[in-house]
Design an enzyme around this catalytic site. Structure first.
Site, PDB file in Angstrom:
ATOM      1  N   ARG A 239       0.820  -1.224   0.000  1.00 53.58           N
ATOM      2  CA  ARG A 239       0.000   0.000   0.000  1.00 53.58           C
ATOM      3  C   ARG A 239       0.848   1.265   0.000  1.00 53.58           C
ATOM      4  O   ARG A 239       0.410   2.333  -0.423  1.00 53.58           O
ATOM      5  CB  ARG A 239      -0.929  -0.046   1.221  1.00 53.58           C
ATOM      6  CG  ARG A 239      -1.712   1.182   1.461  1.00 53.58           C
ATOM      7  CD  ARG A 239      -2.939   0.997   2.345  1.00 53.58           C
ATOM      8  NE  ARG A 239      -2.867   0.076   3.438  1.00 53.58           N
ATOM      9  CZ  ARG A 239      -2.270   0.296   4.616  1.00 53.58           C
ATOM     10  NH1 ARG A 239      -1.636   1.412   4.842  1.00 53.58           N
ATOM     11  NH2 ARG A 239      -2.319  -0.620   5.554  1.00 53.58           N
TER      12      ARG A 239
ATOM     13  N   TYR B  11     -18.132  19.016 -11.351  1.00 54.43           N
ATOM     14  CA  TYR B  11     -18.630  17.658 -11.588  1.00 54.43           C
ATOM     15  C   TYR B  11     -19.614  17.270 -10.470  1.00 54.43           C
ATOM     16  O   TYR B  11     -19.302  17.426  -9.277  1.00 54.43           O
ATOM     17  CB  TYR B  11     -17.405  16.742 -11.605  1.00 54.43           C
ATOM     18  CG  TYR B  11     -17.662  15.278 -11.705  1.00 54.43           C
ATOM     19  CD1 TYR B  11     -18.346  14.742 -12.799  1.00 54.43           C
ATOM     20  CD2 TYR B  11     -17.185  14.400 -10.730  1.00 54.43           C
ATOM     21  CE1 TYR B  11     -18.552  13.373 -12.895  1.00 54.43           C
ATOM     22  CE2 TYR B  11     -17.381  13.034 -10.828  1.00 54.43           C
ATOM     23  CZ  TYR B  11     -18.069  12.530 -11.910  1.00 54.43           C
ATOM     24  OH  TYR B  11     -18.266  11.177 -12.009  1.00 54.43           O
TER      25      TYR B  11
ATOM     26  N   ASP C 252     -10.024  20.596 -10.875  1.00 56.49           N
ATOM     27  CA  ASP C 252     -10.235  19.386 -11.659  1.00 56.49           C
ATOM     28  C   ASP C 252      -9.749  19.714 -13.066  1.00 56.49           C
ATOM     29  O   ASP C 252     -10.392  20.456 -13.805  1.00 56.49           O
ATOM     30  CB  ASP C 252     -11.720  18.995 -11.637  1.00 56.49           C
ATOM     31  CG  ASP C 252     -11.972  17.665 -12.353  1.00 56.49           C
ATOM     32  OD1 ASP C 252     -11.195  17.340 -13.271  1.00 56.49           O
ATOM     33  OD2 ASP C 252     -12.944  16.984 -11.994  1.00 56.49           O
TER      34      ASP C 252
ATOM     35  N   LYS D 227     -10.051   8.874 -17.671  1.00 56.06           N
ATOM     36  CA  LYS D 227     -10.379   9.477 -18.964  1.00 56.06           C
ATOM     37  C   LYS D 227      -9.173   9.346 -19.917  1.00 56.06           C
ATOM     38  O   LYS D 227      -8.881   8.257 -20.341  1.00 56.06           O
ATOM     39  CB  LYS D 227     -10.788  10.946 -18.769  1.00 56.06           C
ATOM     40  CG  LYS D 227     -11.833  11.157 -17.649  1.00 56.06           C
ATOM     41  CD  LYS D 227     -13.166  10.526 -17.982  1.00 56.06           C
ATOM     42  CE  LYS D 227     -14.265  10.881 -17.007  1.00 56.06           C
ATOM     43  NZ  LYS D 227     -14.471   9.921 -15.909  1.00 56.06           N
TER      44      LYS D 227
END
Ligand SMILES: Cc1ncc(COP(=O)(O)O)c(C=O)c1O
Length: 397
Positions: A63, A118, A190, A215
């Site tokens: 992790r 968003y 963003d 994306k």
């Protein structure tokens, strides 16, 4: 010294196309293999009890980082440029948004959020931040330096998204950042639409630049990826928060991101060229009231885009002259090359009707709005498909 190190120009001088193919790669640390191996790892073993107790070794637990996560973080950092002091890898773009917000804010704080943000970012503010005693005020995305008037003594952050991914308003990020910093607040953005190749967010005053790597970085609609890049002022808080919350990206998706990065520049160039061609074509159609594409001369926000951006991606919207809803649906159903789906940034074209939630301002473009993602298909085929959509619209009016 490796072949690559001998006589190579300093990385900062490389062009974006070169950067994305070289960034974060070190083949001779991996037996000469071009790509960094994908470490599927949790437990890490030590040679001796003494080493375990002293925590000797470069890595400590899956992790907390592997050569694969390091390769991706380094690649992103090199592409972002020298202002980038840290990168966090998260399991989705939304996780990148929430982690970035949580790394800056604490109980009693106030955050200013663009009304064009968003939707799920708004939901996070309204549901989670609210529950932790952090107040959100939504503001007009066109506010620019006027954001100073909304600052309160406890305003700790200003959240931006430019352009808004449904409504495509451009924000004046340098002006907003200057006002926020003057007040002592940090700036989040963003930056998924342009990414670091087409908008140098950290150079323009952003402290935490967020990307849904799902994306364009992944680029193939087959991975969920979140990335936050931090300025020096925000780096430690970002790393500490991601670490304390136990957030990490899976190794398979890290590999997808690294693989996607290598072709990002060339894919984006094609998305941009085809997107602008379709946008121009649409702007001349009698059924279209306006095209909301910041890269299109004369479109809303074009001045800011021209001043601050190095390119445009393939996502934009257009507004139909008023027609009944059944004609809008007929248009969408009449398309065969555009999938009807909400994400974007993959190789394929998409179309959806725009339904924007606003509370501080009204999004009223004068008719029904449709968002397109222009993929990597032949642009002539994509335009012919839109012609078929318009024929279906005319038949349904
Ligand atoms: C602008 C923008 N930011 C963030 C996200 C969230 O990304 P993800 O789907 O990777 O959680 C999306 C997803 O559609 C988006 O469009």
């Amino acid at each position: 010294m490796t072949k690559a190190e001998a006589g190579a120009p300093p990385h900062t001088e490389l062009k974006p196309e070169t950067k994305v193919t070289t960034a974060g790669r070190n083949p001779h640390a991996h037996h000469g293999y071009v790509n960094t191996p994908v470490y599927h790892a949790s437990t890490l073993l030590y040679r001796t009890a003494e080493d375990y107790i002293a925590g000797n070794g470069r890595y400590s637990y899956g992790r907390q980082g592997t050569p694969t996560s390091e390769a991706l973080e380094t690649a992103v950092q090199e592409i972002e440029g020298p202002q980038c002091a840290a990168v966090a890898l998260l399991p989705s773009g939304l996780a990148a948004i929430s982690t970035a917000l949580l790394s800056i804010l604490q109980t009693g704080d106030h955050v200013l959020v663009s009304d064009s943000a968003y939707g799920p970012a708004r939901t996070f503010c309204d549901n989670v931040l609210e529950r932790y005693g952090i107040e959100t005020t939504y503001y007009d995305p066109a506010i620019g330096a006027g954001i100073a008037a909304l600052m309160r003594p406890n305003t700790a952050a200003v959240y931006t998204e430019s352009p808004g991914s449904l409504t495509f308003e451009m924000q004046d990020i340098p002006a907003i950042a200057a006002a926020a910093h003057e007040h002592g607040a940090l700036v989040l953005m963003d930056n998924t639409w342009a990414g670091p190749l087409y908008f140098k967010a950290l150079d323009k005053g952003v402290d935490l630049s967020i990307q849904s790597g799902t994306k364009y970085i992944g680029g193939h609609s087959d991975a969920m990826i979140g990335i936050v890049s931090a300025s020096k002022a925000a780096a430690q808080r970002l790393k500490d928060t991601a670490y304390s919350m136990g957030l990490c990206l899976g190794p398979g998706d890290m590999n997808m991101a690294l693989r996607g990065l290598r072709t990002l520049a060339v894919r984006l160039r094609q998305h941009q060229a085809s997107g602008l061609k379709v946008a121009e074509w649409l702007s001349k159609r009698p059924e279209v009231l306006k095209v909301l594409h910041p890269g299109l001369p004369g479109a809303p926000g074009h001045d800011i885009w021209k001043r601050d951006y190095l390119g445009a991606s393939g996502l934009f919207a257009f507004v139909l002259k008023p027609v009944p809803q059944k004609a809008v649906l007929a248009f969408l159903n009449g398309l065969s090359l555009y999938g009807l789906g909400a994400s974007w940034g993959g190789f394929e074209s998409l179309a959806i009707p725009v339904d924007a939630t606003r509370t501080a301002t009204k999004f009223d473009p004068g008719g029904p709005s449709i968002r397109l993602h222009i993929g990597l298909e032949d642009v002539g085929d994509l335009i012919a498909d839109l012609e078929r959509g318009f024929a279906a619209l005319a038949a349904a009016r």
